[in-house]
Design an enzyme around this catalytic site. Structure first.
Site, PDB file in Angstrom:
ATOM      1  N   LYS A  83       0.791  -1.172   0.132  1.00  0.00           N
ATOM      2  CA  LYS A  83       0.114   0.104   0.094  1.00  0.00           C
ATOM      3  C   LYS A  83       0.686   1.295  -0.051  1.00  0.00           C
ATOM      4  CE  LYS A  83      -4.010   1.987   2.491  1.00  0.00           C
ATOM      5  NZ  LYS A  83      -5.099   1.900   3.603  1.00  0.00           N
ATOM      6  N   SER A 161      -9.383   3.516   2.319  1.00  0.00           N
ATOM      7  CA  SER A 161      -8.146   4.051   1.690  1.00  0.00           C
ATOM      8  C   SER A 161      -7.342   2.968   1.005  1.00  0.00           C
ATOM      9  CB  SER A 161      -7.381   4.698   2.578  1.00  0.00           C
ATOM     10  OG  SER A 161      -6.573   3.946   3.588  1.00  0.00           O
ATOM     11  N   SER A 185     -11.118   1.364   6.262  1.00  0.00           N
ATOM     12  CA  SER A 185     -10.127   1.242   5.001  1.00  0.00           C
ATOM     13  C   SER A 185      -9.782   0.134   4.425  1.00  0.00           C
ATOM     14  CB  SER A 185      -8.883   2.351   5.312  1.00  0.00           C
ATOM     15  OG  SER A 185      -9.108   3.689   5.725  1.00  0.00           O
TER      16      SER A 185
END
Length: 496
Positions: A83, A161, A185
């Protein structure tokens, strides 16, 4: 076989890798080709690192050839992604922000712990998955680019996210992917993209336990197309001792499941009984649409969200589970306290240069600016209010094996739907889109989102299953039973 690799589950790929019928290089090459073709249109990866991936795959092959025990690593040879909020040594990190673009990107000498853990489990990183600016929004549309587009309809957002990770999994660019979850997220993008997203209990995953973040909000968790693959990745994210217990660096005692029990629960839809027997059996499940935000914002559950909830609950009842209704106790203090905590967390972003602060998006600049004005007393009061909320919510959830809510209040939102200029309105929209996620970060409870139906327009909608503290095996077992009936992994997006 190569043309079919992305059709396989991560668990099946692992079997073939361990048996020597596939090599890590073959698997990496297949998915790198998929990424090269599809990523420009979908924005799942902010950067791709094929040379590093080939070097890593070759090293795994050498180690596996000289010592077969290397191939027993939980994720040996499986491709994954980092990520864009995580640091990998030597790889530029932009954190989805123009403030860290170009020469201002962070190139760290050492990797973050979660990156090292995934490496130790045998995963091959193919690049960096897209994240919104500094991970704060519940959508992944960073002005720094790229925008993560929903593979079911590229005009819609992927949630956030961990939006890039969810797109990569849903579109077959990765078999599974790790993400982080501070207010939803992992679960939000998983729900928006029609895959499985698991937020572990606070303290389960040592690399991202939640104890390091203000208020204990942020934990790392898996995204996958199947329940079994989510459990497999979860096993790989946990650092196990030789005795099969979690090797935990904190005083908090991790939940008591042993190595392999998460995967077993997901495979069989069973949990270990008190006498050691496997119990598929019936669980006591409660259903609610109550949200911790109900007393602060106008929260509306759309018809599509209710239909997805009904589909999940009907399936659970059909499986023989006891289904009850649950009304959560209202808590007017939650909304103001969570906002204070979220802003206070943003205040610690290591940016002080006015010129670079001006490059931030309005939402991020607002969160940081407001956070740096929060008095210590106000933060202490917010933490006290949220601790009291945690105790009450845990007590209510603990009466059941699982509590079911809608995963999202609305269908995946069009790109640009969240107000780009008015941060106050933007924050409100995020809470209205996903009102059932942040309260579980506050309470440290485990939760998994799974798809239960597709709308007439072909968009995925689903439910969230909430567990008791340390109740991941039960959640995985229930999710596996739902998957056995609903067969969601067999439904593929047009972008596939």
């Amino acid at each position: 076989m190569d043309d079919a690799l992305h059709q396989m589950t991560a668990a099946r790929l692992r079997e073939l890798l361990r048996a020597g019928e596939l090599t890590p290089t073959e698997v990496a090459d297949h998915f790198l080709t998929r990424i090269e073709r599809a990523n420009p249109a979908l924005g799942a990866f902010v950067s791709v690192t094929p040379e590093a991936a080939h070097e890593r795959a070759a090293a795994l092959e050498r180690d596996g050839a000289s010592d077969a025990t290397h191939r027993r690593a939980v994720l040996w040879g499986l491709p994954g992604g980092d990520k864009d909020l995580w640091l990998r040594a030597g790889v530029p990190a932009g954190f989805g922000s123009r403030a860290f673009a170009g020469d201002d990107a962070v190139v760290a000498p050492v990797s973050d712990e979660i990156v090292d853990v995934l490496d130790a489990a045998g995963m091959v990183s193919l690049g960096r998955t897209t994240a919104p600016e500094l991970g704060f929004p519940a959508y992944t549309e960073p002005l720094a680019g790229p925008v993560a587009r929903n593979p079911w309809d590229p005009a819609l957002g992927a949630g956030g996210s961990s939006g890039g990770a969810a797109v990569a999994v849903a579109a077959g660019l990765l078999p599974c992917a790790a993400g982080s979850d501070g207010g939803g997220s992992v679960r939000i993008p998983a729900a928006a993209c029609g895959i499985v997203g698991l937020k572990p209990s606070r303290g389960l995953v040592p690399a991202g336990s939640g104890q390091e973040s203000l208020g204990g909000l942020v934990v790392n968790g898996p995204l996958a197309r199947t329940t079994e693959d989510a459990a497999l990745l979860l096993e790989g994210m946990i650092t196990w001792t030789p005795e099969g217990r979690v090797a935990h660096p904190l005083t908090l005692r991790a939940p008591s499941a042993r190595a392999g029990e998460y995967l077993a629960a997901a495979r069989r839809g069973e949990v270990a009984g008190g006498g050691g027997e496997d119990v598929r059996g019936r669980f006591r499940v409660a259903v609610t649409t109550d949200s911790a935000w109900d007393d602060f914002y106008a929260i509306t559950t759309s018809d599509d969200a209710r239909a997805a909830l009904d589909a999940g609950v009907t399936t659970l009842a059909g499986l023989g589970h006891e289904v009850d209704d649950l009304s959560l106790e209202p808590d007017p203090a939650y909304g103001p306290a969570f906002r204070t905590l979220w802003m206070a967390g943003a205040s610690a972003v290591p940016l002080d240069d006015p010129e670079r602060l001006d490059r931030l998006e309005p939402l991020t600049r607002w969160l940081i600016g407001r956070g740096r004005q929060v008095p210590a007393r106000e933060l202490a009061e917010a933490l006290r209010a949220l601790t009291a909320f945690e105790r009450r919510l845990v007590a209510q959830v603990a009466r059941f094996d699982a509590v079911v809510t809608p995963a999202l209040a609305m269908t995946p939102r069009p790109l640009g739907w969240f107000d780009p200029e008015d941060p106050e309105r933007n924050f409100e929209q995020q809470c209205q889109y996903t009102p059932w996620t942040s309260m579980l970060n506050v309470a440290g409870l485990p939760a998994v989102t799974v798809p239960t139906r597709w709308t007439d327009g072909g968009l995925p909608m689903g439910v969230q299953l909430i567990g008791r503290p340390g109740g991941e095996t039960t959640l995985l077992a229930i999710a596996a039973q739902l998957e056995d009936r609903l067969r969601w992994a067999e439904v593929r997006p047009p972008a596939w």
